[in-house]
Motif scaffolding. Structure first.
Motif, PDB file in Angstrom:
ATOM      1  N   THR A 164       0.869  -1.171   0.000  1.00  0.00           N
ATOM      2  CA  THR A 164       0.000   0.000   0.000  1.00  0.00           C
ATOM      3  C   THR A 164       0.905   1.219   0.000  1.00  0.00           C
ATOM      4  O   THR A 164       1.830   1.310   0.813  1.00  0.00           O
ATOM      5  CB  THR A 164      -0.909   0.029   1.241  1.00  0.00           C
ATOM      6  N   ASP A 188      -3.039  -0.169  -4.737  1.00  0.00           N
ATOM      7  CA  ASP A 188      -3.604   0.651  -3.672  1.00  0.00           C
ATOM      8  C   ASP A 188      -2.709   1.862  -3.437  1.00  0.00           C
ATOM      9  O   ASP A 188      -1.670   1.765  -2.774  1.00  0.00           O
ATOM     10  CB  ASP A 188      -3.738  -0.174  -2.393  1.00  0.00           C
ATOM     11  N   THR A 208      -6.420   5.391  -5.596  1.00  0.00           N
ATOM     12  CA  THR A 208      -7.596   4.655  -5.139  1.00  0.00           C
ATOM     13  C   THR A 208      -8.260   5.319  -3.936  1.00  0.00           C
ATOM     14  O   THR A 208      -9.384   4.974  -3.577  1.00  0.00           O
ATOM     15  CB  THR A 208      -7.212   3.212  -4.768  1.00  0.00           C
ATOM     16  N   HIS A 225      -7.540   3.364   6.533  1.00  0.00           N
ATOM     17  CA  HIS A 225      -7.547   2.687   5.235  1.00  0.00           C
ATOM     18  C   HIS A 225      -6.778   1.374   5.275  1.00  0.00           C
ATOM     19  O   HIS A 225      -7.098   0.431   4.552  1.00  0.00           O
ATOM     20  CB  HIS A 225      -6.941   3.622   4.174  1.00  0.00           C
ATOM     21  N   THR A 226      -5.745   1.312   6.114  1.00  0.00           N
ATOM     22  CA  THR A 226      -4.880   0.120   6.177  1.00  0.00           C
ATOM     23  C   THR A 226      -5.179  -0.743   7.405  1.00  0.00           C
ATOM     24  O   THR A 226      -4.350  -1.576   7.793  1.00  0.00           O
ATOM     25  CB  THR A 226      -3.397   0.545   6.198  1.00  0.00           C
TER      26      THR A 226
END
Length: 339
Positions: A164, A188, A208, A225-226
């Motif tokens: 990511t 990502d 994204t 998000h992670t």
């Protein structure tokens, strides 16, 4: 010919100069397009590198056409369109021998210590000129350096397609960074910034997730998000605010950070973030050893300047062009002068 000059004291003006004659090892080129880089604005305001030599003609993001050859030139031909890579170096010092010619002990740089591309004609050393195919436009060619700066920094990282990634800063370098990360196979990519229009461009180019730091805390957004893990790769392309501290806090354990922005002074950060997470932090300041790859990416259509080069001006309108960039008017991201 028309040539633009600055004294590094906030002033920039036009002068009439004789068209240069190429010396041995040089090619005379007609400038077709030259990008206005943020470092050009810094140069005008006296913030150039230590080797800046005033008064100077700025401009290192150059596309040109070869019109005359000096003695001994064999790598380019009359009629070639070329992209400029601005470093002039000795080739014999330790840095040059190791391929770090941009850190040469006797470095000279077109647009900073030698006259650059804000003019109609220039005589440049042949080793600074790379021929480009018809598949690369003039505007794309003048952005080879800009995209190459981001790629040079990224080449110092060990990037995996499963990572990511975060790009901090939606200027030209950051928007090229989004594309380059996607080209590396990363699905990502998060883009952070302050200008919604630029974030929208980043989304069009493959981001994204976008984070407007005026509306959201970027560290919290990245962590959410992670799933609390943090980002594996962070490419800083802003050179302002607290992006370094944000990068450290938002990085995953063993995360990798590339700093590409040129900062106006020291920044506060917590080194314990680096120690405890065992982060890798590298700097990248030039397009060195990346220009050929960027040209190939443009040829293949894997890089675009759409949404990045937003404005073009005739060279005669340089004052309006520079003012537009300085004041960030009319949604400008990157402006290009066309002599």
């Amino acid at each position: 010919m028309r040539q633009i000059v600055t004294n590094g004291d906030g002033e920039i003006w036009e002068e009439s100069r004789d068209r240069p004659t190429p010396d041995a090892g040089e090619a005379l080129v007609k400038i077709r397009a030259v990008g206005i880089c943020g470092s050009d604005i810094g140069l005008i305001e006296g913030e150039g590198p230590p080797w800046a030599n005033f008064p100077i003609t700025p401009g290192h993001e150059v596309c040109a056409e070869v019109v005359e050859l000096g003695e001994g030139v064999g790598s380019v031909s009359i009629g070639d369109r070329v992209a400029l890579h601005q470093f002039i170096y000795c080739g014999t010092c330790a840095a040059c021998r190791e391929g770090r010619y941009y850190q040469c002990d006797d470095i000279s740089e077109i647009g900073f210590s030698q006259a650059g591309g804000y003019r109609e004609y220039a005589a440049f050393p042949e080793h600074t000129l790379t021929p480009i195919s018809d598949d690369v436009s003039d505007v794309e060619a003048c952005q080879v350096d800009s995209a190459g700066c981001t790629l040079h920094a990224m080449k110092r990282l060990d990037i995996d397609f499963s990572d990511t990634a975060v790009v901090l800063g939606p200027g030209a370098l950051g928007l090229f960074g989004v594309q380059l990360l996607r080209e590396k196979g990363i699905d990502d990519v998060i883009l952070t910034g302050t200008r919604e229009a630029r974030l929208d461009v980043g989304e069009d180019l493959g981001a994204t997730r976008t984070v407007n730091v005026y509306d959201e805390d970027p560290v919290e957004a990245i962590m959410e998000h992670t799933d609390g893990r943090g980002a594996d790769v962070l490419v800083e392309a802003a050179g302002s605010g607290d992006v370094v501290d944000t990068s450290l806090k938002a990085a995953a354990k063993r995360g990798q950070i590339a700093l590409t922005g040129v900062f106006g002074g020291p920044k506060e950060l917590d080194p314990n973030e680096i120690v405890h997470k065992e982060l890798s932090v590298v700097g990248g300041v030039t397009a060195a050893n990346a220009t050929d790859e960027v040209i190939e990416l443009f040829e293949r259509g894997d890089l675009t300047v759409d949404g990045i080069v937003t404005h073009e001006f005739p060279l005669a309108e340089f004052e309006e062009a520079i003012d537009t960039v300085q004041e960030r008017r009319d949604g400008v991201v990157k402006a290009v002068l066309r002599p």
